[in-house]
Design an enzyme around this catalytic site. Structure first.
Site, PDB file in Angstrom:
ATOM      1  N   ARG A  51      27.141  -9.867  11.200  1.00 52.64           N
ATOM      2  CA  ARG A  51      25.880  -9.543  10.315  1.00 52.64           C
ATOM      3  C   ARG A  51      25.112 -10.447  10.038  1.00 52.64           C
ATOM      4  O   ARG A  51      23.887 -10.507   9.669  1.00 52.64           O
ATOM      5  CB  ARG A  51      26.424  -8.516   8.994  1.00 52.64           C
ATOM      6  N   TYR A 123       0.221   1.970   6.600  1.00 54.24           N
ATOM      7  CA  TYR A 123       1.209   2.878   6.802  1.00 54.24           C
ATOM      8  C   TYR A 123       1.878   3.709   5.887  1.00 54.24           C
ATOM      9  O   TYR A 123       2.314   3.344   4.904  1.00 54.24           O
ATOM     10  CB  TYR A 123       2.288   2.207   7.931  1.00 54.24           C
ATOM     11  N   ASP A 192       0.724  -6.637   8.538  1.00 47.16           N
ATOM     12  CA  ASP A 192       1.467  -5.723   9.465  1.00 47.16           C
ATOM     13  C   ASP A 192       0.659  -5.683  10.774  1.00 47.16           C
ATOM     14  O   ASP A 192      -0.385  -5.430  10.949  1.00 47.16           O
ATOM     15  CB  ASP A 192       1.562  -4.353   8.807  1.00 47.16           C
ATOM     16  N   LYS A 217       6.998   0.291  18.405  1.00 43.75           N
ATOM     17  CA  LYS A 217       5.796   0.801  18.737  1.00 43.75           C
ATOM     18  C   LYS A 217       5.513   0.243  20.187  1.00 43.75           C
ATOM     19  O   LYS A 217       6.285  -0.012  20.939  1.00 43.75           O
ATOM     20  CB  LYS A 217       4.764   1.009  17.837  1.00 43.75           C
TER      21      LYS A 217
HETATM   22  C1  LIG Z   1       5.739   2.743  12.604  1.00 41.01           C
HETATM   23  C2  LIG Z   1       5.137   1.615  11.414  1.00 41.01           C
HETATM   24  C3  LIG Z   1       5.815   0.744  10.647  1.00 41.01           C
HETATM   25  C4  LIG Z   1       7.383   1.096  10.298  1.00 41.01           C
HETATM   26  O1  LIG Z   1       8.274   0.891  11.719  1.00 41.01           O
HETATM   27  P1  LIG Z   1       9.572   1.561  11.979  1.00 41.01           P
HETATM   28  O2  LIG Z   1      10.260   0.934  13.175  1.00 41.01           O
HETATM   29  O3  LIG Z   1       9.474   3.053  12.082  1.00 41.01           O
HETATM   30  O4  LIG Z   1      10.465   1.504  10.785  1.00 41.01           O
HETATM   31  C5  LIG Z   1       5.354   0.076   9.739  1.00 41.01           C
HETATM   32  N1  LIG Z   1       4.098  -0.205   9.877  1.00 41.01           N
HETATM   33  C6  LIG Z   1       3.297   0.356  10.698  1.00 41.01           C
HETATM   34  C7  LIG Z   1       1.885   0.066  10.942  1.00 41.01           C
HETATM   35  C8  LIG Z   1       3.744   1.412  11.642  1.00 41.01           C
HETATM   36  O5  LIG Z   1       2.934   1.820  12.777  1.00 41.01           O
END
Ligand SMILES: *Cc1c(COP(=O)(O)O)cnc(C)c1O
Length: 400
Positions: A51, A123, A192, A217
């Protein structure tokens, strides 16, 4: 002799985080599956318990730090006379998902009595952290991404959260301008960077203290894993993030980490092709009168383009637009052949969805978010065109 040119993004991505070439060893060592490591006597060494640390994370984190750091030459010229980017090497901490990374930054930095500024249009799940932050005694101020809304909410803030381009509305804000103003107020700035990826923009070059992203993504791009990370220059912040990950246990799996590292080799190819395809699709969409509000930061007519053109290097794979109503949008989505219906974005295969089916975002019933993959642009444009035609027939909206 001239100094060697630093490697460009494609080279950087293909080699990032790999160990030195050693005879008879693989170029990218396989995933290390370990809950614990041999540890006789007094605890010593980097790897003690699964961990806390894992060599597969270390390789991926080194790769992502390289991509987020880039080269000084890559920096957009500081146009506003703002502070030059902070020096220091970039460190990256990976997490089990994007939300694990987002909550690590927010919840490790924000304490009772602190003020956080968050986008009204970021988001959806990030906004769902607002009641939790408030429950812990923090004050939250919301401001829209467009028009640098955060600038009006900075007084006394401890942390400013930005998401640019925002998901799903694709508004853009000037990171450098907001970061300079936020720092003058003593606030930290987190961006982000999920949509852009580090090859699309480098928030740490633009003055941000944290570049946070979902690796689920476009970063990894194959729609087969969940992952997140936060990159920082300040070693103390990196330390806090690692401590948070260890105590909360939001650790990435070795298999996911390895797949992610493997995927980075093609990052420049993917995001380059996807951005070109997205522009082609956006351009096609603007030719159809029933389509309104086409957004893509790479399109010259997009309201976000002037800032995006300065601070971004590649404009991402997402195009959003609005069809007349829910039925029209559903007919369009059902008529697509190449583009599959799914949430999420950034994958090598194009996907689309009617965003309002989830609730939570301030979007019209006919609002579609289309994530453009790496298919041939002619096939994609043709598919979008035939689906628009078919949806027009099906809904009887011929006259529009
Ligand atoms: C998908 C997304 C997240 C969260 O990511 P996960 O891997 O699904 O937890 C955070 N910020 C943005 C802009 C996203 O598109």
């Amino acid at each position: 002799m001239t100094a060697p040119r630093p490697p460009a993004d494609g080279t950087l991505a293909a080699h990032a985080g790999l160990p030195p070439a050693r005879p008879n060893e693989p170029p990218l060592p396989g995933p290390v599956f370990a809950a614990h490591y041999h540890l006789p006597g007094e605890p010593a060494g980097d790897y003690r318990y699964g961990r806390d640390a894992n060599p597969t994370w270390t390789g991926l984190e080194s790769a992502l730090a390289t991509l987020e750091a880039g080269h000084p030459e890559d920096r957009p010229a500081p146009d506003t006379g703002g502070a030059t980017p902070a020096a220091g090497t970039v460190e990256c901490v990976t997490f089990a998902s994007g939300m694990a990374a987002v909550s690590a930054v927010l919840l490790s930095q924000v304490r009772a009595g602190d003020t956080v500024v968050l986008p009204t249009d970021c988001y959806y799940t990030v906004r769902q952290l607002v009641p939790r932050l408030e429950g812990h005694g923090a004050r939250v101020r919301l401001a829209p991404t467009a028009g640098e809304g955060a600038l009006r909410e900075l007084r006394g803030a401890r942390l400013v959260w930005l998401e640019t381009p925002s998901n799903p509305g694709l508004d853009v804000c000037d990171i450098r301008r907001i970061a300079d103003a936020a720092h003058a107020e003593g606030a930290l700035v987190a961006v982000d960077n999920t949509l852009a990826t580090p090859l699309g923009q480098r928030p740490l070059h633009l003055g941000a203290d944290f570049s946070v992203a979902s690796g689920t993504k476009a970063l990894t791009g194959h729609g087969d894993l969940l992952l997140g990370y936060a990159a920082v220059r300040d070693p103390a912040l990196a330390q806090e993030l690692r401590h948070w990950r260890r105590t909360v246990g939001a650790v990435p799996g070795p298999m996911e980490s390895w797949l992610a590292h493997r995927s980075l080799a093609t990052l420049e190819l993917r995001v380059g092709r996807q951005a070109e395809n997205a522009l082609a699709v956006a351009t096609e969409l603007t030719r159809h009168p029933e389509v309104t509000g086409v957004r893509h930061p790479g399109h010259p007519d997009d309201p976000g383009h002037p800032v995006a053109a300065w601070q971004m290097r590649r404009f991402g794979c997402v195009v959003s637009f609005t069809l007349p109503d829910r039925a029209h949008a559903e007919a369009f989505l059902d008529s697509l052949r190449l583009v599959h219906q799914a949430t999420s974005f950034g994958g090598v295969r194009s996907t689309a969805e009617r965003r309002a089916r989830w609730g939570g975002d301030a979007v019209a019933a006919g609002f579609v978010r289309l994530s453009v993959g790496v298919e041939d642009p002619r096939d994609l444009v043709a598919d979008v065109r035939q689906a628009l035609d078919r949806a027009r027939h099906l809904t009887g909206d011929e006259g529009r």
